[in-house]
Write an enzyme that holds these catalytic residues in place. Structure first.
Site, PDB file in Angstrom:
ATOM      1  N   ASP A  29       0.676  -1.447   0.279  1.00  0.00           N
ATOM      2  CA  ASP A  29      -0.003  -0.212  -0.164  1.00  0.00           C
ATOM      3  C   ASP A  29       1.010   1.429  -0.032  1.00  0.00           C
ATOM      4  OD1 ASP A  29      -1.735   2.120   1.109  1.00  0.00           O
ATOM      5  OD2 ASP A  29      -2.780   0.436   0.970  1.00  0.00           O
ATOM      6  N   ILE A  30       0.715   2.042  -1.025  1.00  0.00           N
ATOM      7  CA  ILE A  30       1.403   3.428  -1.116  1.00  0.00           C
ATOM      8  C   ILE A  30       1.270   4.435   0.628  1.00  0.00           C
ATOM      9  CG2 ILE A  30       1.611   3.297  -3.178  1.00  0.00           C
ATOM     10  CD1 ILE A  30      -0.478   5.365  -3.597  1.00  0.00           C
ATOM     11  N   ASN A  86     -13.376  -3.070   2.593  1.00  0.00           N
ATOM     12  CA  ASN A  86     -14.664  -2.244   2.133  1.00  0.00           C
ATOM     13  C   ASN A  86     -15.077  -1.751   1.373  1.00  0.00           C
ATOM     14  OD1 ASN A  86     -12.209  -1.252   4.808  1.00  0.00           O
ATOM     15  ND2 ASN A  86     -11.348  -0.262   3.422  1.00  0.00           N
ATOM     16  N   VAL A  95     -10.822   2.954  -4.470  1.00  0.00           N
ATOM     17  CA  VAL A  95     -10.823   2.189  -5.505  1.00  0.00           C
ATOM     18  C   VAL A  95     -11.659   1.026  -5.096  1.00  0.00           C
ATOM     19  CG1 VAL A  95      -9.357   0.846  -6.942  1.00  0.00           C
ATOM     20  CG2 VAL A  95      -8.739   3.177  -4.762  1.00  0.00           C
ATOM     21  N   HIS A  99     -10.623  -5.541  -3.192  1.00  0.00           N
ATOM     22  CA  HIS A  99      -9.541  -5.386  -2.528  1.00  0.00           C
ATOM     23  C   HIS A  99      -9.191  -6.184  -1.010  1.00  0.00           C
ATOM     24  CE1 HIS A  99     -10.722  -1.014  -2.688  1.00  0.00           C
ATOM     25  NE2 HIS A  99      -9.246  -0.710  -1.429  1.00  0.00           N
ATOM     26  N   MET A 100      -8.786  -6.620  -0.580  1.00  0.00           N
ATOM     27  CA  MET A 100      -8.149  -6.884   1.067  1.00  0.00           C
ATOM     28  C   MET A 100      -7.045  -6.470   1.539  1.00  0.00           C
ATOM     29  SD  MET A 100      -8.172 -10.598   1.679  1.00  0.00           S
ATOM     30  CE  MET A 100      -9.891 -11.252   1.379  1.00  0.00           C
TER      31      MET A 100
END
Length: 113
Positions: A29-30, A86, A95, A99-100
């Site tokens: 993650d950024i 989410n 996004v 995604h997890m």
């Protein structure tokens, strides 16, 4: 398609990829919220959890398996970790490609907030 994660899957945007197979891609993650914070996504575009169909059940299991495998490989599986998905705006999804979030390396509290 103007999906950020699809662009990462297609290598149009660089990412620190930590795992990939024919169905799943995982990358750092950024904006990490823990010492280890990895996003695990299906290569297939599915916008939200609400869009999952029966045909996607095996794929969802692959995402969960990948999270547990990465936690073991990074050495925090035994201490514990958090996995979050989410859904939509009120759920915090930013996004729209499922995604997890795999987060580990520190103690987490509850409620999440």
């Amino acid at each position: 398609m103007d999906c950020l994660f699809c662009k990462i899957v297609n290598r149009g945007i660089p990412a620190d990829i930590v795992h990939e197979d024919e169905h799943v891609l995982a990358f750092s993650d950024i904006n990490p919220q823990a010492p280890t914070h990895i996003l695990i996504i299906p290569r297939q575009h599915i916008a939200t959890l609400n869009d999952i169909e029966m045909a996607d059940l095996a794929l969802m299991g692959r995402l969960q398996y990948t999270a547990a495998r990465l936690a073991r490989e990074r050495g925090f599986a035994e201490d514990g970790y958090r996995v979050v998905m989410n859904c939509n705006d009120h759920g915090g999804q930013t996004v729209y490609h499922i995604h997890m979030h795999l987060m580990g390396g520190r103690r987490f509290t509850w409620p999440a907030g």
